[in-house]
Design a protein around this motif. Sequence first.
Motif, PDB file in Angstrom:
ATOM      1  N   MET A   1      15.855  -0.106 -18.730  1.00  0.00           N
ATOM      2  CA  MET A   1      16.981   0.467 -19.456  1.00  0.00           C
ATOM      3  C   MET A   1      16.426   1.186 -20.657  1.00  0.00           C
ATOM      4  O   MET A   1      16.079   0.575 -21.655  1.00  0.00           O
ATOM      5  CB  MET A   1      17.898  -0.625 -19.932  1.00  0.00           C
ATOM      6  CG  MET A   1      18.249  -1.577 -18.806  1.00  0.00           C
ATOM      7  SD  MET A   1      19.299  -2.818 -19.481  1.00  0.00           S
ATOM      8  CE  MET A   1      20.731  -2.525 -18.597  1.00  0.00           C
TER       9      MET A   1
ATOM     10  N   ARG B 114      27.553  -4.644 -17.952  1.00  0.00           N
ATOM     11  CA  ARG B 114      26.399  -3.947 -18.512  1.00  0.00           C
ATOM     12  C   ARG B 114      26.344  -2.470 -18.151  1.00  0.00           C
ATOM     13  O   ARG B 114      25.509  -1.741 -18.664  1.00  0.00           O
ATOM     14  CB  ARG B 114      25.114  -4.650 -18.040  1.00  0.00           C
ATOM     15  CG  ARG B 114      24.843  -5.923 -18.795  1.00  0.00           C
ATOM     16  CD  ARG B 114      23.524  -6.534 -18.382  1.00  0.00           C
ATOM     17  NE  ARG B 114      23.690  -7.528 -17.353  1.00  0.00           N
ATOM     18  CZ  ARG B 114      22.694  -8.308 -16.916  1.00  0.00           C
ATOM     19  NH1 ARG B 114      21.481  -8.181 -17.412  1.00  0.00           N
ATOM     20  NH2 ARG B 114      22.913  -9.216 -15.991  1.00  0.00           N
ATOM     21  N   TRP B 118      23.916   0.501 -20.066  1.00  0.00           N
ATOM     22  CA  TRP B 118      22.605   0.547 -19.409  1.00  0.00           C
ATOM     23  C   TRP B 118      21.924   1.906 -19.611  1.00  0.00           C
ATOM     24  O   TRP B 118      22.540   2.888 -20.012  1.00  0.00           O
ATOM     25  CB  TRP B 118      22.751   0.231 -17.915  1.00  0.00           C
ATOM     26  CG  TRP B 118      23.442   1.281 -17.100  1.00  0.00           C
ATOM     27  CD1 TRP B 118      24.665   1.814 -17.335  1.00  0.00           C
ATOM     28  CD2 TRP B 118      22.959   1.918 -15.907  1.00  0.00           C
ATOM     29  NE1 TRP B 118      24.977   2.740 -16.362  1.00  0.00           N
ATOM     30  CE2 TRP B 118      23.950   2.824 -15.482  1.00  0.00           C
ATOM     31  CE3 TRP B 118      21.787   1.801 -15.155  1.00  0.00           C
ATOM     32  CZ2 TRP B 118      23.793   3.625 -14.340  1.00  0.00           C
ATOM     33  CZ3 TRP B 118      21.642   2.596 -14.027  1.00  0.00           C
ATOM     34  CH2 TRP B 118      22.635   3.486 -13.631  1.00  0.00           C
ATOM     35  N   THR B 576      20.113  -1.220 -10.801  1.00  0.00           N
ATOM     36  CA  THR B 576      21.545  -0.893 -10.743  1.00  0.00           C
ATOM     37  C   THR B 576      21.918  -0.037  -9.533  1.00  0.00           C
ATOM     38  O   THR B 576      22.917  -0.302  -8.855  1.00  0.00           O
ATOM     39  CB  THR B 576      21.982  -0.188 -12.047  1.00  0.00           C
ATOM     40  OG1 THR B 576      21.589  -1.011 -13.141  1.00  0.00           O
ATOM     41  CG2 THR B 576      23.479   0.014 -12.094  1.00  0.00           C
TER      42      THR B 576
END
Lengths: 219, 599
Positions: A1, B114, B118, B576
């Motif tokens: 991230m 999240r 992110w 993700t």
Amino acid sequence: METHESLPRLSRRQVLKWFAAAAAASQASPFMAFSQDSLPAAVGYGSDPKVNDIYKRGDFWPLTLSPEQRKTVTALADVILPADDLGPAASQLRVPDFIDEWVSAPYPKQQRDRETVLAGLTWINEESNRQFKKDFADLTIKQQQSLCDVLSKQDHIDSKIRQAASFFRTFTSLSMGAYYSTPEGWKAIGYTGNVPSATFAGPPQEVLDKLGLEQTVKS
Amino acid sequence: MPTISVSQSKSEYDVAIVGSGAGGGQMAYTLTLAGLKCVMLEAGRSYDPVTETPMFQTADQAPLGGVSTPDKDMGFWDSTIDGGWDVPGEPYTQASTNKDQEFTWWRARMMGGRTNHWGRISLRNGPYDFKGRSRDGLGFDWPITYDEIKPYYDKVEMLIGVYGTNEGMENTPDSPPGVLQPPPKGRVGDLMTQKAGKKVCVPVVPIHRAVLTRPLDANTIPAKLHPGNKKAQKIVGDSMRARAACFWATPCGRGCSIAANYQSTTVHLPPALKTGNLDIIPNAHAREVLIGKNGKANGVLFIDKTTGKEERVKAKAVVLAASSGESVRILLNSKNDQFPDGVANSSGLVGKYIMDTVGSSLKGQIPALENLTPHNDDGAGGSHFYSPWWLYKEQLAGKLDFARGYHIEIGGTRRMPGGNSPVPGDYTRGLYGTKLKKEARRYYGSFISLACRGEMLPNDNSFAELDPTVKDKWGIPVLRWHWKWTDHELNMAMHAERTFGSIIEAMGGNVLGTPAKTGLDIIRAGGNVKHEVGGARMGEDSKDSVCNSMNQTWDVKNLFLTDAAPFVTNADKNPTLSIMAFSWRCADHIIEQARQGNL
């Protein structure tokens, strides 16, 4: 991230300590401050503050520096970041308000900085009175600079001066954080972003040329 | 975001979904557009990025200049609300007091989870990533190949919008023509790293991120995503038209009020709600999956946080997408006569083989970047370039002292200053006055950081279980984390450190900090990259896995897991995008089962 590569490399231990501190602190909710050292019990802004708002120093917790401390903070900040070709003086950009908010905040890091800053402000006035029989804020700029010259040296043997020098570094860092938070500070340091644009051109050709770079993403 | 209270919920739904992030959002999107009636439980409050995102706020307008505090771990404007490393009243515990075995758990208690904050980095797992054990004998294989999941990567990328390029690199899959959005221009740090990388044989290319660099083609994409479903096409097309392209300012971590990047709250949930088939109950903290006498799931038991009372929703199927750790916790807490060790845990593997990403970074100061002509370097609010893992052949030939790969993320240079000092104290030490201001201007923007994001192998010592004594404020047992890195991860971090040093030196720069002696000096604590995956892995066999390749638990046929809990391994590619691809595929399976009357 990517955005969150916020934890720098050196500080894994610091980070862990920070977690421990945060864990200990979050036993109480909302975040309660310890009220040693004259800081009134205050709460932080909580885990769900309204973030898309514009805040002034003192909106979340009271500012706690005394008028005398504020006077010293203002004078010192203006010696560290004076008015010059690069921009206005620290006090014109409300740096003293930022420092007051910082040392008044009910969080562990800020409370540690409070101890450093309050002790340093006391030291610098005592030293000023010892040498010049005046408070720091009432000295001439030359006299103020002579005290800062002592504090900005790295190799102090005397432990009291070493502590004061450490305060000077903390204070300088806080003042820079505050100063460069402002549009005038951005101009002083060379930040030109935070403006919406229909396109993103990348670095200007002049910058690419200087660095010997080629834009590899063609449109 | 429109939500309902418990009292407004229907007596029964087709599917109950726990969690509203990448996995839950994708599930709700796919199921409701196909006509299934769904209820979604979200543990946090409702949240609307359109009205709540701080898009242009600056450090002089925020408390403490916006720096991180225990209330907001990642800074004042981070979109995470009511969450972070510590959630008051909701502890987790450590099995060991050894700091090297600490696990840190990020939890977002909010609509969209999240996905609001992110980094938007959207990398496909490659063919090797699903068959690691077959390739090097370590870890486990997935019960699925890249080719089987590929169509879902395609669909997710078309839906959410991902910028990047096809580079044809080993185990770094290309997307079909026309799927990716144009990449943003390289910034100074990107181009410097790319040029230096050439000197030391490290390829640097545009990264893939879920940010729109131009509006989505709302006229053609919906028909590709939902062939034959006119209603879905209309809703999705309208939803795409409501998203603007990036305007090249403000970091994505704050969220995005113009919906230029992907977050569940702007991309998945609005069209799902538009179908009329989705009810969302916020402040609903899931406690147990309810199991009927027939051994099938029939609903979810949860705490209504607005009243503190236990409530139930009934459904013909249940999907857990609460984040891998939270889903593990729900499964382990769902104990009954049929499942004394927790639901879907006949294999004993619930909570086992949890992995995070190997994270470390190195900062350099680059003299060539001093006193650079000021220019706007904000870009797309996150990474533009990266370095995909490049040493597959050397690794296969046994030339490296660790397995699996890492990619390199490049930290920006001329970021918005404020809050903390924009220049490290070492560079201005001993200075004050105009000299200080000149030196600050000289050094600002001259620092580059390179970050390692690498694959951690699953190991027996990294898992979560219920703490035997500690409970949260509602009396629900909490997770106790066990964590241990192996030499693979620690050696990888050391390799990354050496690589970063060589790149920084190739830029003519100086490495900051003291060199690490072991990987433990530099690797971030377990969980710290917030990529914790696994804990309910999928597999070929009910004896050594929790669910099958359709994310369906072996023990309870109508119970599905669509966060990262079913992940078998944790490739360096951020999880993700894969969570969404697997969730969409699982949703198609549920739709098919519903059509056949099997729910």
